[in-house]
Write an enzyme that holds these catalytic residues in place. Structure first.
Site, PDB file in Angstrom:
ATOM      1  N   CYS A 100       0.659  -8.121   4.512  1.00 46.57           N
ATOM      2  CA  CYS A 100       1.686  -7.308   5.168  1.00 46.57           C
ATOM      3  C   CYS A 100       1.065  -6.391   6.222  1.00 46.57           C
ATOM      4  O   CYS A 100       0.351  -5.446   5.886  1.00 46.57           O
ATOM      5  CB  CYS A 100       2.427  -6.503   4.106  1.00 46.57           C
ATOM      6  SG  CYS A 100       3.538  -5.257   4.752  1.00 46.57           S
ATOM      7  N   CYS A 103       2.145  -2.693   5.985  1.00 41.77           N
ATOM      8  CA  CYS A 103       1.485  -2.047   4.831  1.00 41.77           C
ATOM      9  C   CYS A 103       0.116  -1.512   5.242  1.00 41.77           C
ATOM     10  O   CYS A 103      -0.256  -0.390   4.902  1.00 41.77           O
ATOM     11  CB  CYS A 103       1.328  -3.026   3.672  1.00 41.77           C
ATOM     12  SG  CYS A 103       2.884  -3.662   3.024  1.00 41.77           S
TER      13      CYS A 103
END
Length: 183
Positions: A100, A103
């Site tokens: 991600c 993230c």
């Protein structure tokens, strides 16, 4: 002047520069060795053929991991009960994944928040891929997802999905801490 022809007779590229002998891909998806071989000229033009670049093998592709700074701790499903639900302090849980991008983008901001609010709040990360039961139980649909827990319960209106700037993250945490201290 060098002239490069493709295998298709419709594409002719003329350049006053000598032909390039090696090619390096900036994305490093392909290896850097590309060779040209010259054949005799045809109709006054020199023909060059570019050998195909070979892709990197899976062992040479960089791998990412969920890393935690000084104030953020990564926990697993087995630790969730004792670390989050039984904590006597509020716990901000960040659901993340190694693949991600957002993230990884907010990771430094989360570490800063963990250090700044260390006396009022505990911050933990949970890897999405390694903890599917928690993902299902708390219905985490987007990453990163932030959820604040207090007294073993999810604080109402505390769920936040997606990347956030450090300043907005600080506002978010301040408003949550104010909400739970009033209640």
């Amino acid at each position: 002047m060098e002239t490069l022809l493709s295998s298709s007779s419709s594409m002719v590229v003329r350049s006053p520069l000598p032909p390039v002998r090696t090619i390096a891909s900036p994305s490093k998806v392909y290896s850097a060795a590309a060779r040209f071989s010259s054949t005799p000229s045809v109709n006054g033009f020199r023909r060059n053929h570019l050998q195909l670049l070979r892709p990197f093998t899976s062992s040479s592709v960089p791998k990412f991991s969920v890393r935690c700074g000084a104030g953020v701790r990564e926990i697993k499903e087995s630790e969730f009960q004792s670390t989050v639900l039984e904590s006597n302090r509020p716990v901000l849980v960040e659901f993340v994944a190694t693949w991600c991008g957002p993230c990884r983008l907010i990771s430094p901001a989360m570490e800063s928040i963990a250090q700044e609010y260390g006396d009022k709040l505990e911050v933990v990360k949970i890897d999405h891929d390694a903890n599917p039961q928690l993902i299902e139980e708390y219905k985490v649909y987007g990453l990163p997802t932030l959820i604040l827990f207090k007294d073993g319960q999810e604080v109402a209106e505390s769920r936040r999905e997606g990347a956030i700037t450090k300043a907005k993250l600080k506002e978010y945490v301040d408003s949550l801490l104010e909400t739970i201290s009033v209640a």
